[in-house]
Write a protein that holds these residues in place. Structure first.
Motif, PDB file in Angstrom:
ATOM      1  N   TYR A 249       0.837  -1.206   0.000  1.00 34.71           N
ATOM      2  CA  TYR A 249       0.000   0.000   0.000  1.00 34.71           C
ATOM      3  C   TYR A 249       0.877   1.263   0.000  1.00 34.71           C
ATOM      4  O   TYR A 249       0.623   2.206  -0.748  1.00 34.71           O
ATOM      5  CB  TYR A 249      -0.910  -0.009   1.215  1.00 34.71           C
ATOM      6  N   GLU A 250       1.911   1.264   0.869  1.00 32.67           N
ATOM      7  CA  GLU A 250       2.794   2.432   0.931  1.00 32.67           C
ATOM      8  C   GLU A 250       3.558   2.622  -0.379  1.00 32.67           C
ATOM      9  O   GLU A 250       3.805   3.754  -0.822  1.00 32.67           O
ATOM     10  CB  GLU A 250       3.792   2.281   2.083  1.00 32.67           C
ATOM     11  N   SER A 251       3.904   1.506  -1.003  1.00 33.91           N
ATOM     12  CA  SER A 251       4.679   1.596  -2.238  1.00 33.91           C
ATOM     13  C   SER A 251       3.846   2.092  -3.412  1.00 33.91           C
ATOM     14  O   SER A 251       4.316   2.892  -4.231  1.00 33.91           O
ATOM     15  CB  SER A 251       5.272   0.222  -2.564  1.00 33.91           C
ATOM     16  N   LEU A 252       2.586   1.665  -3.487  1.00 32.39           N
ATOM     17  CA  LEU A 252       1.769   1.995  -4.654  1.00 32.39           C
ATOM     18  C   LEU A 252       0.947   3.268  -4.480  1.00 32.39           C
ATOM     19  O   LEU A 252       0.716   3.994  -5.451  1.00 32.39           O
ATOM     20  CB  LEU A 252       0.830   0.825  -4.968  1.00 32.39           C
ATOM     21  N   TYR A 253       0.478   3.518  -3.235  1.00 38.54           N
ATOM     22  CA  TYR A 253      -0.495   4.589  -3.047  1.00 38.54           C
ATOM     23  C   TYR A 253      -0.030   5.730  -2.138  1.00 38.54           C
ATOM     24  O   TYR A 253      -0.766   6.701  -1.960  1.00 38.54           O
ATOM     25  CB  TYR A 253      -1.802   4.009  -2.480  1.00 38.54           C
ATOM     26  N   MET A 254       1.152   5.614  -1.538  1.00 35.46           N
ATOM     27  CA  MET A 254       1.612   6.668  -0.618  1.00 35.46           C
ATOM     28  C   MET A 254       3.001   7.169  -0.991  1.00 35.46           C
ATOM     29  O   MET A 254       3.822   7.504  -0.143  1.00 35.46           O
ATOM     30  CB  MET A 254       1.603   6.146   0.819  1.00 35.46           C
ATOM     31  N   SER A 255       3.269   7.236  -2.284  1.00 34.38           N
ATOM     32  CA  SER A 255       4.509   7.814  -2.809  1.00 34.38           C
ATOM     33  C   SER A 255       5.752   7.179  -2.217  1.00 34.38           C
ATOM     34  O   SER A 255       6.714   7.864  -1.851  1.00 34.38           O
ATOM     35  CB  SER A 255       4.526   9.339  -2.556  1.00 34.38           C
ATOM     36  N   HIS A 256       5.716   5.861  -2.078  1.00 35.12           N
ATOM     37  CA  HIS A 256       6.884   5.100  -1.608  1.00 35.12           C
ATOM     38  C   HIS A 256       7.341   5.530  -0.210  1.00 35.12           C
ATOM     39  O   HIS A 256       8.542   5.550   0.089  1.00 35.12           O
ATOM     40  CB  HIS A 256       8.045   5.230  -2.597  1.00 35.12           C
ATOM     41  N   ILE A 257       6.407   5.874   0.633  1.00 35.35           N
ATOM     42  CA  ILE A 257       6.755   6.278   1.995  1.00 35.35           C
ATOM     43  C   ILE A 257       7.284   5.081   2.764  1.00 35.35           C
ATOM     44  O   ILE A 257       6.861   3.933   2.554  1.00 35.35           O
ATOM     45  CB  ILE A 257       5.532   6.888   2.700  1.00 35.35           C
ATOM     46  N   TRP A 258       8.240   5.323   3.690  1.00 37.34           N
ATOM     47  CA  TRP A 258       8.783   4.286   4.564  1.00 37.34           C
ATOM     48  C   TRP A 258       8.315   4.563   5.998  1.00 37.34           C
ATOM     49  O   TRP A 258       8.282   5.706   6.438  1.00 37.34           O
ATOM     50  CB  TRP A 258      10.313   4.283   4.522  1.00 37.34           C
ATOM     51  N   ILE A 259       7.957   3.493   6.715  1.00 38.33           N
ATOM     52  CA  ILE A 259       7.415   3.618   8.066  1.00 38.33           C
ATOM     53  C   ILE A 259       8.405   3.023   9.068  1.00 38.33           C
ATOM     54  O   ILE A 259       8.868   1.890   8.879  1.00 38.33           O
ATOM     55  CB  ILE A 259       6.058   2.886   8.182  1.00 38.33           C
ATOM     56  N   PRO A 260       8.755   3.760  10.125  1.00 39.72           N
ATOM     57  CA  PRO A 260       9.668   3.205  11.143  1.00 39.72           C
ATOM     58  C   PRO A 260       9.061   1.981  11.822  1.00 39.72           C
ATOM     59  O   PRO A 260       7.856   1.932  12.084  1.00 39.72           O
ATOM     60  CB  PRO A 260       9.840   4.363  12.139  1.00 39.72           C
ATOM     61  N   SER A 261       9.883   1.006  12.120  1.00 39.15           N
ATOM     62  CA  SER A 261       9.415  -0.199  12.791  1.00 39.15           C
ATOM     63  C   SER A 261       8.940   0.125  14.200  1.00 39.15           C
ATOM     64  O   SER A 261       9.458   1.022  14.870  1.00 39.15           O
ATOM     65  CB  SER A 261      10.539  -1.240  12.844  1.00 39.15           C
ATOM     66  N   SER A 262       7.953  -0.631  14.677  1.00 35.62           N
ATOM     67  CA  SER A 262       7.352  -0.358  15.982  1.00 35.62           C
ATOM     68  C   SER A 262       8.336  -0.532  17.135  1.00 35.62           C
ATOM     69  O   SER A 262       8.263   0.180  18.145  1.00 35.62           O
ATOM     70  CB  SER A 262       6.154  -1.297  16.200  1.00 35.62           C
ATOM     71  N   TRP A 263       9.291  -1.467  17.014  1.00 35.54           N
ATOM     72  CA  TRP A 263      10.136  -1.828  18.153  1.00 35.54           C
ATOM     73  C   TRP A 263      11.616  -1.513  17.944  1.00 35.54           C
ATOM     74  O   TRP A 263      12.400  -1.653  18.876  1.00 35.54           O
ATOM     75  CB  TRP A 263       9.994  -3.326  18.442  1.00 35.54           C
ATOM     76  N   CYS A 264      12.004  -1.099  16.763  1.00 29.88           N
ATOM     77  CA  CYS A 264      13.447  -1.039  16.478  1.00 29.88           C
ATOM     78  C   CYS A 264      13.900   0.291  15.900  1.00 29.88           C
ATOM     79  O   CYS A 264      14.728   0.328  14.977  1.00 29.88           O
ATOM     80  CB  CYS A 264      13.835  -2.162  15.519  1.00 29.88           C
ATOM     81  N   SER A 265      13.375   1.357  16.382  1.00 30.37           N
ATOM     82  CA  SER A 265      13.810   2.650  15.864  1.00 30.37           C
ATOM     83  C   SER A 265      14.000   3.640  17.013  1.00 30.37           C
ATOM     84  O   SER A 265      13.061   4.322  17.419  1.00 30.37           O
ATOM     85  CB  SER A 265      12.784   3.205  14.869  1.00 30.37           C
ATOM     86  N   PRO A 266      15.234   3.713  17.566  1.00 34.61           N
ATOM     87  CA  PRO A 266      16.420   2.922  17.176  1.00 34.61           C
ATOM     88  C   PRO A 266      16.606   1.718  18.099  1.00 34.61           C
ATOM     89  O   PRO A 266      15.869   1.544  19.074  1.00 34.61           O
ATOM     90  CB  PRO A 266      17.533   3.916  17.355  1.00 34.61           C
ATOM     91  N   THR A 267      17.638   0.899  17.793  1.00 37.32           N
ATOM     92  CA  THR A 267      17.996  -0.244  18.620  1.00 37.32           C
ATOM     93  C   THR A 267      19.509  -0.439  18.592  1.00 37.32           C
ATOM     94  O   THR A 267      20.165  -0.109  17.600  1.00 37.32           O
ATOM     95  CB  THR A 267      17.299  -1.530  18.131  1.00 37.32           C
ATOM     96  N   LYS A 268      20.038  -0.989  19.697  1.00 39.14           N
ATOM     97  CA  LYS A 268      21.469  -1.286  19.745  1.00 39.14           C
ATOM     98  C   LYS A 268      21.755  -2.704  19.269  1.00 39.14           C
ATOM     99  O   LYS A 268      22.909  -3.053  19.046  1.00 39.14           O
ATOM    100  CB  LYS A 268      21.996  -1.131  21.173  1.00 39.14           C
ATOM    101  N   GLY A 269      20.714  -3.516  19.169  1.00 36.68           N
ATOM    102  CA  GLY A 269      20.904  -4.903  18.782  1.00 36.68           C
ATOM    103  C   GLY A 269      21.125  -5.074  17.293  1.00 36.68           C
ATOM    104  O   GLY A 269      21.082  -4.120  16.508  1.00 36.68           O
TER     105      GLY A 269
END
Length: 305
Positions: free
Chosen positions: A69-89
């Motif tokens: 959906y993000e690729s086709l209808y939202m101008s290739h928007i990228w969404i941060p991950s729920s648990w890993c933005s940021p992470t040290k692992g």
């Protein structure tokens, strides 16, 4: 040739340890994480990557995803991950981010203070229908004469197909659908001295797939099978008890009916012993004879007495 490969390996090690950053146009550039891959087992999706090493420094990583959906209808928007933005692992659980059975793009970048690396993108988009489904863990027990199974809890998307049978030649298999794990489920009442076996597989309707069956687990009930003569005796006894109960109910119904609604019996004086039509047809001179025929001597003397 071997010497050339060794020199190449040493050069790469030197590059990642002693020279972690690149100098381009006078600006230090942090290397991007490499070797991105997704490990997916039983609908649990884990994105991993190789570390960016800077001696004495802690590197943080950011993960973003992009669905269909993000690729086709939202101008290739990228969404941060729920648990890993940021992470040290060096891994990120992206299970909650993958909510549809469509291809997902994923990328990771490293951060050191104000420095950020370029994004490193997963080579092939990930689709959750490629997850590896394993047979469920299960615990088969007996509770008295009851066959009981408890299955591993794999999450709300999972259902389980349970197959069980009595261990004997040409035994018929029985099937039961279990909607959730971690709850004891009664399968069957077992016969004394008999062994029963159980196997199960996981089902995930959202991706239309199922696992292989688990190894069969068998349990046996102690005791001897009920002899045929004893079983027949018990059946006959049950029939006799049933007949006795029905007769008791019928008898009680009659008693209650006569107690609540008794039959009223008329006294003899109110009964007409001869036909009224016959009395009417008598002539006047025969009235006395008719009366004598109808009334007894005692009844005639009763008024005088």
């Amino acid at each position: 040739m071997v010497l050339e490969e060794i020199l190449t390996s040493l050069t790469m090690c030197f590059f990642y340890t002693l020279m972690p950053c690149l100098l381009i146009g006078g600006v230090v550039v942090l290397p991007a994480p490499q070797n991105l891959s997704v490990q997916s087992i039983n609908m649990k999706h884990l994105l991993t990557w190789s570390p960016v090493i800077v001696p004495g420094e802690i590197i943080y990583y950011s993960v973003e995803y992009q669905g269909e959906y993000e690729s086709l209808y939202m101008s290739h928007i990228w969404i941060p991950s729920s648990w890993c933005s940021p992470t040290k692992g060096l891994e990120c659980d992206i299970t909650d981010d993958i909510t549809a059975t469509v291809p997902y793009n994923l990328h990771v970048r490293a951060t050191l203070g104000s420095q950020t690396s370029a994004w490193s993108t997963l080579q092939h988009p990930f689709n959750r229908n490629s997850t590896v489904l394993t047979p469920p863990g299960m615990d088969v027990t007996k509770d008295g004469f009851h066959l009981v199974i408890e299955l591993e809890d794999l999450g709300p998307q999972f259902e389980f197909l349970v197959v069980y049978w009595r261990r004997e030649p040409s035994a018929k298999e029985h099937v039961k659908m279990v909607r959730s794990g971690a709850v004891p489920v009664h399968l069957e009442t077992m016969e004394p001295g008999a062994a029963y076996c159980v196997k199960a597989q996981t089902l995930v309707k959202t991706i239309g797939r199922h696992s292989t069956f688990s190894q069969a687990q068998c349990v046996k009930v102690q005791g001897e099978p009920l002899p045929l003569a004893l079983a027949l005796f018990a059946f006959v006894g049950f029939l006799l008890i049933l007949v006795a109960v029905l007769l008791s109910i019928w008898k009680m119904g009659r008693l209650l009916r006569h107690s609540c609604c008794p039959v009223v019996v008329l006294p003899d004086t109110l009964k007409i012993t001869s036909s009224p039509q016959k009395l009417i047809s008598c002539r006047k001179e025969e009235v006395e004879v008719c009366a004598t025929a109808v009334l007894s001597s005692e009844e005639l003397l009763r008024p005088w007495i």
